[in-house]
Write a protein that holds these residues in place. Structure first.
Motif, mmCIF file in Angstrom:
data_model
loop_
_atom_site.group_PDB
_atom_site.id
_atom_site.type_symbol
_atom_site.label_atom_id
_atom_site.label_comp_id
_atom_site.label_asym_id
_atom_site.label_seq_id
_atom_site.Cartn_x
_atom_site.Cartn_y
_atom_site.Cartn_z
ATOM 1 N N GLN A 235 0.843 -1.191 0.000
ATOM 2 C CA GLN A 235 0.000 0.000 0.000
ATOM 3 C C GLN A 235 0.881 1.245 0.000
ATOM 4 O OE1 GLN A 235 -3.401 -0.311 -0.317
ATOM 5 N NE2 GLN A 235 -2.754 -2.453 -0.596
ATOM 6 N N PRO A 236 0.464 2.306 -0.695
ATOM 7 C CA PRO A 236 1.310 3.508 -0.763
ATOM 8 C C PRO A 236 1.450 4.184 0.588
ATOM 9 C CG PRO A 236 -0.855 3.921 -1.710
ATOM 10 C CD PRO A 236 -0.783 2.449 -1.454
ATOM 11 N N GLY A 237 2.604 4.820 0.790
ATOM 12 C CA GLY A 237 2.872 5.561 2.008
ATOM 13 C C GLY A 237 3.339 6.964 1.690
ATOM 14 N N PHE A 238 4.649 7.119 1.508
ATOM 15 C CA PHE A 238 5.179 8.420 1.103
ATOM 16 C C PHE A 238 6.356 8.202 0.161
ATOM 17 C CE2 PHE A 238 7.355 7.314 5.059
ATOM 18 C CZ PHE A 238 8.680 7.528 4.749
ATOM 19 N N CYS A 239 6.769 9.266 -0.492
ATOM 20 C CA CYS A 239 7.808 9.176 -1.514
ATOM 21 C C CYS A 239 8.921 10.164 -1.197
ATOM 22 C CB CYS A 239 7.203 9.470 -2.887
ATOM 23 S SG CYS A 239 8.391 9.464 -4.252
ATOM 24 N N VAL A 240 10.161 9.722 -1.358
ATOM 25 C CA VAL A 240 11.301 10.620 -1.180
ATOM 26 C C VAL A 240 12.096 10.671 -2.479
ATOM 27 C CG1 VAL A 240 11.478 10.205 1.300
ATOM 28 C CG2 VAL A 240 12.775 8.779 -0.269
ATOM 29 N N LYS A 241 12.709 11.822 -2.696
ATOM 30 C CA LYS A 241 13.467 12.063 -3.917
ATOM 31 C C LYS A 241 14.943 12.207 -3.592
ATOM 32 C CE LYS A 241 14.024 15.588 -7.543
ATOM 33 N NZ LYS A 241 13.525 16.892 -8.050
ATOM 34 N N THR A 242 15.778 11.524 -4.358
ATOM 35 C CA THR A 242 17.224 11.662 -4.249
ATOM 36 C C THR A 242 17.789 11.527 -5.661
ATOM 37 O OG1 THR A 242 19.233 10.825 -3.155
ATOM 38 C CG2 THR A 242 17.560 9.208 -3.734
ATOM 39 N N ASN A 243 19.054 11.198 -5.791
ATOM 40 C CA ASN A 243 19.620 11.050 -7.131
ATOM 41 C C ASN A 243 20.849 10.157 -7.080
ATOM 42 O OD1 ASN A 243 22.173 12.871 -6.890
ATOM 43 N ND2 ASN A 243 20.506 14.177 -6.147
ATOM 44 N N SER A 244 21.233 9.720 -8.242
ATOM 45 C CA SER A 244 22.456 8.942 -8.422
ATOM 46 C C SER A 244 23.204 9.536 -9.605
ATOM 47 C CB SER A 244 22.128 7.469 -8.679
ATOM 48 O OG SER A 244 21.516 7.312 -9.953
ATOM 49 N N SER A 245 24.280 8.908 -9.992
ATOM 50 C CA SER A 245 25.059 9.407 -11.134
ATOM 51 C C SER A 245 24.271 9.306 -12.431
ATOM 52 C CB SER A 245 26.365 8.615 -11.261
ATOM 53 O OG SER A 245 26.094 7.230 -11.439
ATOM 54 N N GLU A 246 23.203 8.487 -12.433
ATOM 55 C CA GLU A 246 22.416 8.296 -13.646
ATOM 56 C C GLU A 246 21.178 9.181 -13.690
ATOM 57 O OE1 GLU A 246 21.569 4.176 -13.976
ATOM 58 O OE2 GLU A 246 23.676 3.588 -14.197
ATOM 59 N N GLU B 81 20.411 2.304 1.881
ATOM 60 C CA GLU B 81 21.569 1.419 1.939
ATOM 61 C C GLU B 81 21.236 0.037 1.390
ATOM 62 O OE1 GLU B 81 22.671 1.547 6.024
ATOM 63 O OE2 GLU B 81 23.705 3.490 5.858
ATOM 64 N N GLY B 82 20.013 -0.436 1.649
ATOM 65 C CA GLY B 82 19.610 -1.732 1.107
ATOM 66 C C GLY B 82 19.548 -1.734 -0.409
ATOM 67 N N LEU B 83 19.024 -0.666 -0.982
ATOM 68 C CA LEU B 83 18.976 -0.560 -2.443
ATOM 69 C C LEU B 83 20.380 -0.479 -3.029
ATOM 70 C CD1 LEU B 83 16.009 1.961 -2.815
ATOM 71 C CD2 LEU B 83 15.975 -0.480 -3.387
ATOM 72 N N GLU B 84 21.270 0.247 -2.358
ATOM 73 C CA GLU B 84 22.647 0.348 -2.837
ATOM 74 C C GLU B 84 23.307 -1.021 -2.859
ATOM 75 O OE1 GLU B 84 24.052 4.877 -1.619
ATOM 76 O OE2 GLU B 84 24.314 3.252 -0.163
ATOM 77 N N ASP B 85 23.111 -1.796 -1.806
ATOM 78 C CA ASP B 85 23.721 -3.126 -1.736
ATOM 79 C C ASP B 85 23.115 -4.077 -2.757
ATOM 80 O OD1 ASP B 85 25.370 -2.305 0.293
ATOM 81 O OD2 ASP B 85 24.104 -3.078 1.901
ATOM 82 N N LYS B 86 21.790 -4.034 -2.891
ATOM 83 C CA LYS B 86 21.110 -5.001 -3.766
ATOM 84 C C LYS B 86 21.363 -4.715 -5.237
ATOM 85 C CE LYS B 86 16.620 -7.142 -4.654
ATOM 86 N NZ LYS B 86 15.201 -7.242 -4.240
ATOM 87 N N TYR B 87 21.393 -3.445 -5.611
ATOM 88 C CA TYR B 87 21.488 -3.092 -7.026
ATOM 89 C C TYR B 87 22.812 -2.420 -7.388
ATOM 90 C CZ TYR B 87 16.524 -4.158 -6.987
ATOM 91 O OH TYR B 87 15.316 -4.801 -6.844
ATOM 92 N N ASN B 88 23.767 -2.455 -6.489
ATOM 93 C CA ASN B 88 25.098 -1.888 -6.753
ATOM 94 C C ASN B 88 24.996 -0.430 -7.186
ATOM 95 O OD1 ASN B 88 27.908 -1.934 -6.891
ATOM 96 N ND2 ASN B 88 27.918 -2.623 -9.016
ATOM 97 N N LEU B 89 24.277 0.350 -6.353
ATOM 98 C CA LEU B 89 24.066 1.766 -6.645
ATOM 99 C C LEU B 89 24.913 2.635 -5.734
ATOM 100 C CD1 LEU B 89 20.145 1.729 -6.689
ATOM 101 C CD2 LEU B 89 21.618 1.725 -8.690
ATOM 102 N N GLN B 90 24.961 3.903 -6.061
ATOM 103 C CA GLN B 90 25.527 4.921 -5.179
ATOM 104 C C GLN B 90 24.532 6.063 -5.141
ATOM 105 O OE1 GLN B 90 28.450 4.612 -3.318
ATOM 106 N NE2 GLN B 90 27.537 6.382 -2.288
#
Length: 274
Positions: free
Chosen positions: A35-46, A132-141
């Motif tokens: 179910q939807p909750g809230f959304c946060v915005k950030t960015n990566s190199s892409e 941090e979980g997304l960074e680890d799972k998908y090799n993101l920064q």
């Protein structure tokens, strides 16, 4: 583990195979619609990245602790508290300006989400762990700086997710672990970090972090019906933990994971936890 090194190596090899088999023979999963909750915005190199914080009753809640207790736990050991969450696959979306972006859906327990709504501390903690979980799972920064979207509870659409049908119970459900007074002093052996979880109703798994070791040579392990005692070579480590479950010590097995520098112990149970 016995004193005979050949038998010791045979035991480790057998335990490694059985642990790997246990992980691959339990593929059961359940499909959920967060179910939807809230959304946060950030960015990566892409480019722009949006994280949809969602919730579902199918996801187990974290341990029920106060914020004061949680702060103390995080200060003493940042791995001692876990928030179960499901990390969804990335999906391409268009932002308000029609520009391409990437969104991720991260789901937590619904009751915990309602508690989080009234706590800036818990909300920031969940966002940090999710990032941090997304960074680890998908090799993101991902950029650690983020902004909450005021008028948008989610970016794009929230997809169904597959979660494990057999979730690992929280360590708090197993009861308190009471290391004995012989755990050493500051100048004595170090007490390693111990993680426990039920992989099946009748199988308890343990991971003991041993970062100073490169192998199992010199390790000693004794398992009683409700006690685990481990000693390290050259008095590097000592662990004496009470486990409030009846363990089948004769069928227990152990394996040292060289890359992760962990001792993994598989302990069948004589009786099920209440």
């Amino acid at each position: 583990m016995g004193a005979d090194s050949a038998r010791f190596e045979e035991l480790l090899l057998q335990a490694s195979k059985e642990l790997q088999q246990a992980q691959t023979t339990r593929p059961e999963s359940t499909q959920i619609q967060p179910q939807p909750g809230f959304c946060v915005k950030t960015n990566s190199s892409e480019g722009k990245v949006f994280i949809n914080i969602c919730h579902s009753t199918s996801i187990p809640p974290p341990a029920d602790v106060t914020e004061e207790e949680l702060l103390q736990m995080l200060e003493e050991d940042q791995t001692g508290f876990r928030i179960p969450m499901s990390l969804g696959e990335p999906h391409a979306e268009l932002d308000a300006k029609g520009q391409g972006c990437t969104a991720y859906d991260v789901a937590v327990n619904s009751d915990f989400y309602r508690r989080m709504q009234n706590s800036d501390f818990l909300r920031e903690l969940v966002i940090t762990i999710a990032r941090e979980g997304l960074e680890d799972k998908y090799n993101l920064q991902l950029n650690p700086e983020w902004r909450m979207m005021k008028n948008r509870p989610f970016m794009g659409s929230i997809s169904q997710q597959n979660i494990r049908s057999r979730q690992r119970p929280r360590i708090q459900e197993l009861g308190d672990l009471n290391p004995s007074a012989t755990g050493g002093t500051e100048s004595g052996p170090e007490k390693p970090h111990l993680s426990l979880w039920l992989e099946a109703p009748d199988l308890l798994l343990a991971e003991i972090d041993l970062p100073k070791l490169d192998g199992a040579l010199g390790l000693s392990l004794e398992i009683g019906e409700n006690r685990l005692v481990m000693g390290g070579p050259q008095q590097l480590y000592h662990l004496d933990a009470y486990i409030p479950l009846q363990i089948n010590s004769d069928e227990s097995k152990a394996a040292f994971h060289r890359k992760r520098k962990q001792l993994m112990v598989a302990m069948p149970l004589l009786s099920l936890p209440s």
